[in-house]
Each structure stands twice: as C-alpha cells, then as structure tokens.
Design an enzyme around this catalytic site. Structure first.
Site, short mmCIF file in Angstrom:
data_model
loop_
_atom_site.label_atom_id
_atom_site.label_comp_id
_atom_site.label_asym_id
_atom_site.label_seq_id
_atom_site.Cartn_x
_atom_site.Cartn_y
_atom_site.Cartn_z
N ALA A 1 95.78 19.52 92.36
CA ALA A 1 96.73 19.54 91.24
C ALA A 1 97.79 18.47 91.45
CB ALA A 1 97.38 20.91 91.13
N ASN A 2 98.77 18.41 90.57
CA ASN A 2 99.90 17.50 90.75
C ASN A 2 101.19 18.19 90.30
OD1 ASN A 2 100.44 16.86 87.86
ND2 ASN A 2 98.33 16.14 87.97
N ARG A 3 102.31 17.50 90.42
CA ARG A 3 103.60 18.14 90.23
C ARG A 3 104.08 18.19 88.77
NH1 ARG A 3 105.86 18.92 95.13
NH2 ARG A 3 105.19 17.50 96.78
N SER A 4 103.26 17.80 87.83
CA SER A 4 103.72 17.79 86.43
C SER A 4 104.11 19.20 85.99
CB SER A 4 102.61 17.26 85.53
OG SER A 4 102.93 17.52 84.19
N ALA B 1 99.58 14.81 82.87
CA ALA B 1 99.29 14.13 84.13
C ALA B 1 97.88 14.57 84.54
CB ALA B 1 100.31 14.51 85.18
#
Ligand code: C5P
Length: 409
Positions: A215-218, A281
C-alpha cells in the site's frame, strides 16, 4: 463578497448524543458564514453540552424547555418554528427521529418540528446497531417520504464505545456544505450542472496473501475533497476510491475498490465523462501471484514476491480513442524537481493538465489537510498558494468548469 449564509436564519436543535460537542463547532462555522443561529437544547442534549456554552457561541439565549415562561413570552414555540429559514437537527438521535416520524409533540424540539413550515435537515448520530435497526430504518424511510433532508450518518469509529460502523454524525463542515446546498438558488453556484465528472482517490491495496498487502500513504483527502467540490458545483460525480478512512462525499456516487485493476475496471465502467481527475495514488506494481493462504514464516527462508506492473489508469484513459473525456487531469506527487517531473508526466501520460505537489515527508501533505500545488498545462505553470485541500479542490473545480464552459450541453 457577502458570506455564503449572510442573514440566513437557522434554528438548530441539539439532541442528546455525544456528537453534541460537534454542534458547538457547527454553530461557530454557521455564524462565520453570516448565519443567525438560534438553538434549542433538548433535555437529553443538556446532558452533553451546557446552555451556557451554546448561548455563548450562538450569541442568544438558548431555548430548553416547553414550559419555559420566558420562551413562551418572548418567542412562542409556533413563532420559533416559523421565524426561521431552516431547521437543523444535529445530532438527530434515534429517539428524536422516531418522534418526528410518528408526529409526537411532547417537548419543545418535537413541537417545533411538528409546527414548522420550513425545510428540515437532520444530521443523525447514534450507535451503528441503533442505526441499522428496522425501527430506525423505517423511520428514516418515512422521514425521507415526508420531505425531511438528511446528511450522514458517516461510517467510522464511535466516540463513546470505539465501535466501528455507520452512525457517526457528519462533520460540521459537511453539514455546512449541505446547508449551503439547500440555500443555493437553482443554477447559481452550479457551474458544472449537466456535466459528468470522474474522480479517483485514495491508495490501492495490492494483496500479497489474504492478510497482507502492498500500500502507500495516500489518505484520499484531496481526491475526496475534489469529488465533494464537483458535486457541490452541480456535476454528476462518480468517485472511484481505494481503501480510505473517509466518509463518502455528499452528492457523489462512490465506488469502493481495492486494487489498481479493480480501479481501472470501475473507471472504464464509469465513462463517459466530461472530465476525469486522477487523484488516486495507484500502486505501480501488484504481486504477480498473491497466495491464497497466509504465507507462513520460517518455511524455507524469505518468501520471494515477484511483482507485475499495474495498468496506468490515467494513461489508459488519456489515450482512449473513443469515450476520452474532454479534460483528463493527472496528479504528480513528487519529492524533488516537482515541476520538471510534472512537465515530463504531462507528455508521457498524454493528459491535459497535471496538478503537481511536493510530498516530501517534511511538508506534511500525505495525510495532512493542506496542500501546495502547481497546475501544469501546455500553456505553462501556475503555482497556487499553500491552502487547505478543500480550497485546492474548489479552485481546481472552478478551473474545470471554466475549461468546459464553452461547450455546455
Ligand atoms: O506515474 P505516477 O504514479 O507518478 O503518476 C501519477 C498520476 O497517474 C496520478 O494522477 C495517478 O492517479 C495516475 N496513475 C494511474 N495509474 C497508475 C499510476 C498512476 O492512474 N497505475
């Protein structure tokens, strides 16, 4: 310019729920926008906020009890119900809604609600089980049929019990936006009326096995704010969102997806659109073959996780031969050479505009409420001042409306 709610008279009924503390902020926000706010505090509401704090914020005495001789003498409940432009109930408890739906009138709040000839907006707040209960859902349906408007409740964690589910009161600014929408003259402030907008938001999650993912921090805050602003501007909005902890924006059709592939499929299904804004993102890679079972530790060393490239949703849509939106807008979150990279991205993706921002950790943009962006188009670069994500959203939506303006259907 006059504030949005200048001279609007709002009668706010504060019911008995922990969310009543948010109603104090709501009063402030409404008054900031020029509204006159008169408040009724129910007997149960009393248990959560004091008449003193309510009256300090609304700048008037608070009405609390049917048989208060002062209110009968000064205003009278029938006049109170009529001398207003809108009645807002926040928090609207299950009990208050049941009373309204049944036409009960045994205290000041319920009498005013029965006597008013003005629009009524409810912001329900209750435990998720109470919201889901057949009785509450029956009342919600009845109130909707009676022409009562509703904002929320939202999905999320309950303040009192830590339980999750649908039941949180809408945030004060969401309630303010709904109120502004009710007062907006038809067509006025709706520069995107008749337009279809597609927005992507949030991260994507790419499964490794049934319990783990990439995942990512969006946070989705910017994309969701754009969807909300576009809906407020009158557009028919489809928001395709990855996993986020945000309520669905009022007025937008929200489709929740998990992976980049799901997001592409949902985007393709949502076309045609006049404009598409890709604020998500999206993970660049997915796991080639996600395991069907949880991968066990210590089974023959470290697992290897071959990656596959995900579809580029923005580039796919920007290169469509048919069904391409007139305006395709991408985002470029960069940690260095922001504008240089954004210009290159404009070309490589084939989109019309890029909204570029610096997401270096020291800037606090990821997950934060503010954003400093540059709008990169074929005509050059515009650097906007630092502002909230809601302000960026409104400014971008205004630009989209301007760009689509000449070809209104
Ligand atoms: O290539 P990069 O991820 O920096 O591009 C960012 C822009 O492209 C954003 O608008 C993002 O929503 C979009 N994008 C996409 N699909 C991908 C990767 C990025 O739509 N797989």
């Amino acid at each position: 310019m006059q504030p949005m709610l200048a001279n609007r008279r709002i009668l706010l009924i504060i019911g008995g729920g922990i969310a009543a503390y948010k109603s104090l902020d709501l009063i402030r926000r409404l008054r900031e926008r020029g509204a006159q706010v008169r408040c009724i505090l129910t007997r149960a509401g009393h248990e959560f906020v004091t008449p003193l704090s309510v009256s300090a914020l609304c700048g008037e005495r608070v009405f609390t009890d049917l048989f208060d001789p002062h209110s009968e003498f000064d205003v009278g409940h029938i006049r109170m119900a009529r001398d207003t432009d809108l009645v807002v109930v926040a928090p609207a408890t299950a009990d208050l809604m049941a009373k309204m739906s049944g036409g009960h009138a045994d205290d000041l709040a319920s009498i005013v609600l029965l006597a008013t000839d003005k629009p009524v907006l409810l912001a329900p707040a209750m435990n998720p089980r109470m919201w889901d209960h057949h009785a509450t859902q029956r009342n919600v349906a009845q109130l909707g049929a009676d022409g009562i408007r509703m904002i929320g409740p939202n999905d999320g964690e309950m303040a009192e019990s830590g339980e999750r589910g649908v039941g949180r009161m809408a945030e004060p600014l969401e309630i303010v936006a709904a109120i502004e929408g009710l007062f907006a003259k038809p067509g006025a402030g709706k520069p995107l009326a008749g337009r279809r907008l597609l927005v992507t938001s949030g991260p994507t999650h790419e499964p490794i096995d049934p319990v783990r993912y990439l995942a990512n921090r969006s946070s989705g805050k910017q994309g969701h704010a754009i969807a909300a602003a576009a809906a407020l501007a009158g557009a028919e909005v489809t928001l395709v969102s990855g996993p986020v902890h945000l309520p669905d924006p009022a007025g937008a059709k929200t489709i929740r997806v998990t992976t980049a592939r799901d997001m592409l499929a949902a985007v393709e299904k949502a076309l045609p659109a006049d404009a598409a804004i890709f604020a998500a993102a999206v993970a660049d890679w997915g796991i080639a073959a996600p395991d069907q079972q949880k991968i066990k530790k210590n089974k023959g060393g470290l697992p290897s996780l071959p990656l596959v490239e995900n579809p580029d949703i923005l580039a796919t849509v920007a290169h469509l031969k048919s069904n391409r939106p007139k305006l395709v807008i991408g985002f470029a979150a960069e940690t260095e050479k922001v504008i240089e990279h954004a210009k290159a991205k404009l070309r490589s993706k084939g989109c019309d505009w890029i909204v570029a921002n610096d997401v270096s950790p020291q800037g606090g943009v990821m997950g934060g409420d503010r954003n400093t962006v540059h709008l990169v188009t074929d005509n050059g670069v515009e650097s906007w001042p630092p502002q909230t994500k809601a302000e960026v959203a409104r400014a971008l939506v205004a630009r989209v409306a301007e760009a689509l303006g000449g070809e209104r259907p």
